[in-house]
Design a protein around this motif. Structure first.
Motif, PDB file in Angstrom:
ATOM      1  N   ALA A  76     -12.282   4.696  63.489  1.00  0.00           N
ATOM      2  CA  ALA A  76     -12.005   5.232  64.833  1.00  0.00           C
ATOM      3  C   ALA A  76     -10.557   5.706  64.955  1.00  0.00           C
ATOM      4  O   ALA A  76     -10.255   6.629  65.713  1.00  0.00           O
ATOM      5  CB  ALA A  76     -12.296   4.164  65.883  1.00  0.00           C
ATOM      6  N   LEU A  77      -9.657   5.083  64.179  1.00  0.00           N
ATOM      7  CA  LEU A  77      -8.241   5.460  64.198  1.00  0.00           C
ATOM      8  C   LEU A  77      -7.952   6.614  63.240  1.00  0.00           C
ATOM      9  O   LEU A  77      -6.810   7.080  63.143  1.00  0.00           O
ATOM     10  CB  LEU A  77      -7.373   4.252  63.818  1.00  0.00           C
ATOM     11  N   GLY A  78      -9.002   7.071  62.500  1.00  0.00           N
ATOM     12  CA  GLY A  78      -8.823   8.171  61.561  1.00  0.00           C
ATOM     13  C   GLY A  78      -8.187   7.758  60.250  1.00  0.00           C
ATOM     14  O   GLY A  78      -7.700   8.608  59.495  1.00  0.00           O
ATOM     15  N   ARG A  79      -8.196   6.466  59.952  1.00  0.00           N
ATOM     16  CA  ARG A  79      -7.579   5.968  58.707  1.00  0.00           C
ATOM     17  C   ARG A  79      -8.679   5.725  57.675  1.00  0.00           C
ATOM     18  O   ARG A  79      -9.028   4.604  57.335  1.00  0.00           O
ATOM     19  CB  ARG A  79      -6.769   4.702  59.011  1.00  0.00           C
ATOM     20  N   HIS A  80      -9.241   6.858  57.210  1.00  0.00           N
ATOM     21  CA  HIS A  80     -10.427   6.804  56.361  1.00  0.00           C
ATOM     22  C   HIS A  80     -10.158   6.105  55.025  1.00  0.00           C
ATOM     23  O   HIS A  80     -11.000   5.336  54.543  1.00  0.00           O
ATOM     24  CB  HIS A  80     -10.938   8.236  56.120  1.00  0.00           C
ATOM     25  N   GLU A  81      -9.002   6.367  54.422  1.00  0.00           N
ATOM     26  CA  GLU A  81      -8.688   5.757  53.128  1.00  0.00           C
ATOM     27  C   GLU A  81      -8.609   4.224  53.241  1.00  0.00           C
ATOM     28  O   GLU A  81      -9.092   3.499  52.364  1.00  0.00           O
ATOM     29  CB  GLU A  81      -7.363   6.322  52.587  1.00  0.00           C
ATOM     30  N   GLN A  82      -8.001   3.732  54.311  1.00  0.00           N
ATOM     31  CA  GLN A  82      -7.910   2.280  54.516  1.00  0.00           C
ATOM     32  C   GLN A  82      -9.290   1.670  54.761  1.00  0.00           C
ATOM     33  O   GLN A  82      -9.567   0.556  54.323  1.00  0.00           O
ATOM     34  CB  GLN A  82      -6.982   1.966  55.692  1.00  0.00           C
ATOM     35  N   ALA A  83     -10.153   2.450  55.458  1.00  0.00           N
ATOM     36  CA  ALA A  83     -11.524   1.974  55.692  1.00  0.00           C
ATOM     37  C   ALA A  83     -12.274   1.842  54.370  1.00  0.00           C
ATOM     38  O   ALA A  83     -13.005   0.875  54.132  1.00  0.00           O
ATOM     39  CB  ALA A  83     -12.255   2.925  56.630  1.00  0.00           C
ATOM     40  N   LEU A  84     -12.085   2.845  53.468  1.00  0.00           N
ATOM     41  CA  LEU A  84     -12.715   2.791  52.146  1.00  0.00           C
ATOM     42  C   LEU A  84     -12.202   1.594  51.342  1.00  0.00           C
ATOM     43  O   LEU A  84     -12.965   0.918  50.649  1.00  0.00           O
ATOM     44  CB  LEU A  84     -12.442   4.086  51.381  1.00  0.00           C
ATOM     45  N   GLU A  85     -10.887   1.340  51.441  1.00  0.00           N
ATOM     46  CA  GLU A  85     -10.297   0.218  50.716  1.00  0.00           C
ATOM     47  C   GLU A  85     -10.878  -1.108  51.198  1.00  0.00           C
ATOM     48  O   GLU A  85     -11.180  -1.996  50.393  1.00  0.00           O
ATOM     49  CB  GLU A  85      -8.775   0.231  50.908  1.00  0.00           C
ATOM     50  N   MET A  86     -11.040  -1.256  52.521  1.00  0.00           N
ATOM     51  CA  MET A  86     -11.629  -2.486  53.056  1.00  0.00           C
ATOM     52  C   MET A  86     -13.088  -2.617  52.645  1.00  0.00           C
ATOM     53  O   MET A  86     -13.590  -3.718  52.394  1.00  0.00           O
ATOM     54  CB  MET A  86     -11.529  -2.517  54.583  1.00  0.00           C
ATOM     55  N   THR A  87     -13.796  -1.473  52.541  1.00  0.00           N
ATOM     56  CA  THR A  87     -15.189  -1.496  52.081  1.00  0.00           C
ATOM     57  C   THR A  87     -15.265  -1.990  50.643  1.00  0.00           C
ATOM     58  O   THR A  87     -16.102  -2.851  50.311  1.00  0.00           O
ATOM     59  CB  THR A  87     -15.805  -0.088  52.169  1.00  0.00           C
ATOM     60  N   ARG A  88     -14.390  -1.455  49.789  1.00  0.00           N
ATOM     61  CA  ARG A  88     -14.365  -1.893  48.389  1.00  0.00           C
ATOM     62  C   ARG A  88     -14.002  -3.382  48.287  1.00  0.00           C
ATOM     63  O   ARG A  88     -14.588  -4.116  47.491  1.00  0.00           O
ATOM     64  CB  ARG A  88     -13.369  -1.039  47.591  1.00  0.00           C
ATOM     65  N   ARG A  89     -13.044  -3.793  49.099  1.00  0.00           N
ATOM     66  CA  ARG A  89     -12.628  -5.196  49.070  1.00  0.00           C
ATOM     67  C   ARG A  89     -13.768  -6.118  49.495  1.00  0.00           C
ATOM     68  O   ARG A  89     -14.026  -7.144  48.882  1.00  0.00           O
ATOM     69  CB  ARG A  89     -11.418  -5.396  49.992  1.00  0.00           C
ATOM     70  N   GLY A  90     -14.474  -5.738  50.568  1.00  0.00           N
ATOM     71  CA  GLY A  90     -15.597  -6.549  51.049  1.00  0.00           C
ATOM     72  C   GLY A  90     -16.714  -6.630  50.022  1.00  0.00           C
ATOM     73  O   GLY A  90     -17.293  -7.696  49.802  1.00  0.00           O
ATOM     74  N   ASN A  91     -17.006  -5.496  49.373  1.00  0.00           N
ATOM     75  CA  ASN A  91     -18.039  -5.497  48.331  1.00  0.00           C
ATOM     76  C   ASN A  91     -17.620  -6.349  47.135  1.00  0.00           C
ATOM     77  O   ASN A  91     -18.441  -7.059  46.546  1.00  0.00           O
ATOM     78  CB  ASN A  91     -18.324  -4.060  47.878  1.00  0.00           C
ATOM     79  N   ALA A  92     -16.329  -6.272  46.771  1.00  0.00           N
ATOM     80  CA  ALA A  92     -15.828  -7.060  45.639  1.00  0.00           C
ATOM     81  C   ALA A  92     -15.902  -8.560  45.926  1.00  0.00           C
ATOM     82  O   ALA A  92     -16.162  -9.367  45.025  1.00  0.00           O
ATOM     83  CB  ALA A  92     -14.390  -6.657  45.317  1.00  0.00           C
ATOM     84  N   MET A  93     -15.675  -8.937  47.178  1.00  0.00           N
ATOM     85  CA  MET A  93     -15.741 -10.353  47.566  1.00  0.00           C
ATOM     86  C   MET A  93     -17.185 -10.839  47.642  1.00  0.00           C
ATOM     87  O   MET A  93     -17.443 -12.049  47.679  1.00  0.00           O
ATOM     88  CB  MET A  93     -15.071 -10.557  48.930  1.00  0.00           C
ATOM     89  N   GLY A  94     -18.141  -9.882  47.701  1.00  0.00           N
ATOM     90  CA  GLY A  94     -19.545 -10.264  47.783  1.00  0.00           C
ATOM     91  C   GLY A  94     -19.971 -10.688  49.176  1.00  0.00           C
ATOM     92  O   GLY A  94     -21.042 -11.282  49.350  1.00  0.00           O
ATOM     93  N   CYS A  95     -19.141 -10.390  50.171  1.00  0.00           N
ATOM     94  CA  CYS A  95     -19.500 -10.809  51.529  1.00  0.00           C
ATOM     95  C   CYS A  95     -20.202  -9.709  52.322  1.00  0.00           C
ATOM     96  O   CYS A  95     -20.702  -9.961  53.418  1.00  0.00           O
ATOM     97  CB  CYS A  95     -18.259 -11.285  52.288  1.00  0.00           C
ATOM     98  N   LEU A  96     -20.243  -8.489  51.791  1.00  0.00           N
ATOM     99  CA  LEU A  96     -21.044  -7.436  52.411  1.00  0.00           C
ATOM    100  C   LEU A  96     -22.397  -7.449  51.707  1.00  0.00           C
ATOM    101  O   LEU A  96     -22.472  -7.245  50.494  1.00  0.00           O
ATOM    102  CB  LEU A  96     -20.366  -6.077  52.258  1.00  0.00           C
ATOM    103  N   HIS A  97     -23.438  -7.711  52.467  1.00  0.00           N
ATOM    104  CA  HIS A  97     -24.755  -7.928  51.864  1.00  0.00           C
ATOM    105  C   HIS A  97     -25.317  -6.678  51.193  1.00  0.00           C
ATOM    106  O   HIS A  97     -26.173  -6.742  50.333  1.00  0.00           O
ATOM    107  CB  HIS A  97     -25.735  -8.439  52.920  1.00  0.00           C
ATOM    108  N   HIS A  98     -24.868  -5.516  51.643  1.00  0.00           N
ATOM    109  CA  HIS A  98     -25.281  -4.261  51.021  1.00  0.00           C
ATOM    110  C   HIS A  98     -24.041  -3.400  50.832  1.00  0.00           C
ATOM    111  O   HIS A  98     -23.054  -3.558  51.536  1.00  0.00           O
ATOM    112  CB  HIS A  98     -26.295  -3.506  51.900  1.00  0.00           C
TER     113      HIS A  98
END
Length: 324
Positions: A212-234
């Protein structure tokens, strides 16, 4: 009068006028546990036996009673060494009981947090409730007494407090979303992830706010981090975070219901524990009263027996006098 504060969330610390005191407590784990346990009882009396059972739970000790007295003596020496007159009466000892002085003015973060949660629950004004939830987030610096987290008397309380923290956090996040405060959401989620690194909803809320803040790269980084931690179910794409976030909130509601059930069970266990303690205290008082009554009866009987020969003598003399 000095301002006394006890912090138990995230770490254990005693402060006077904002400065840490009793650093020597770190050298004695049992002395530290003694203070922590008594403080958490909120002024309730604790029997000598309950205290030794708690401090030496499952541990071998040749003489825990003497060890407890030695710990008390050591703690008082620490207070004297630092000249902390305000803490000289912080622990009250009476016959068979120990008690954190309920009349001593001090602030405890655990009790402040619990009081704020209760106030927020009763508030009819949503804004006033959110203000109290905000204060809870400021107070909650981490799990209760992390160095004693495996102690049975810490585990239950710690879980309850963490559930309350989560309730406060998500209430504040919802309020921020209604106001469109995405920067605030990012700040809250970043700090919350440090305390709860496997909580899926925190990643989703943060990714959504960053988009929503237009910080797409940071959003992608948080997505990768969440997936790496295994806490995002998909595997989550930032563009689909809104849909997944709604699913996460639904799952979160179910989890909150389960947490509420656990919390209710814990509350009943605490009530039962207090009831058992009261019954023990009443039984001890009754036994003491019976013992005192027996002692009084024995004294009275002894007095009567002592008076009998004198009484007989007087009666005998009176009879002789009548005969003459």
């Amino acid at each position: 009068m000095a301002d006394i504060e006890i912090r138990m969330l995230g770490k254990f610390e005693i402060l006077m006028d904002g400065k840490p005191v009793l650093a020597a407590l770190k050298q004695s784990r049992k002395a530290t546990m003694l203070i922590q346990y008594l403080v958490l009882q909120k002024g309730e009396k604790v029997t000598h036996k309950d205290l030794t059972d708690t401090l030496w739970n499952g541990e071998r000790s040749t003489n825990p009673d003497m060890a407890l007295r030695a710990i008390m003596h050591r703690f008082r020496n620490m207070i004297d060494a630092e000249g902390l007159k305000e803490l000289e009466t912080c622990i009250i000892t009476s016959r068979g009981y120990y008690q954190w002085n309920p009349t001593m003015e001090c602030r405890v973060d655990v009790f402040e947090m619990e009081a704020l949660m209760e106030e927020a629950r009763r508030q009819l004004n949503p804004a006033a409730a959110v203000a109290r939830y905000e204060r809870v987030l400021e107070l909650y610096a981490g799990r209760l007494l992390p160095m004693s987290c495996n102690e049975p008397w810490v585990e239950t309380r710690s879980l309850t407090l963490h559930v309350q923290y989560r309730i406060a956090l998500f209430q504040v996040l919802e309020a921020c979303k209604r106001k469109g405060e995405n920067e605030r959401i990012v700040t809250l989620c970043r700090r919350a992830i440090e305390l709860d690194p496997y909580e899926e909803r925190l990643y989703l809320e943060m990714i959504q706010a960053l988009e929503a803040l237009g910080r797409h790269e940071q959003a992608l980084e948080m997505t990768r981090r969440g997936n790496a931690m295994g806490c995002l179910h998909h595997a989550v794409e930032p563009e689909r975070v809104g849909v997944v976030s709604r699913q996460a909130r639904q799952a979160d509601r179910q989890r909150r219901m389960e947490e509420a059930r656990v919390q209710e069970q814990q509350r009943k266990q605490e009530e039962q524990k207090k009831k058992t303690l009261r019954e023990k205290q009443q039984a001890a008082q009754a036994a003491k009263a019976v013992k005192a009554a027996k002692a009084a009866t024995s004294t009275t009987e002894a007095g009567r027996v002592g008076d009998r020969p004198y009484a007989r003598g007087r009666a005998y003399k009176a009879d002789r006098y009548d005969e003459t």
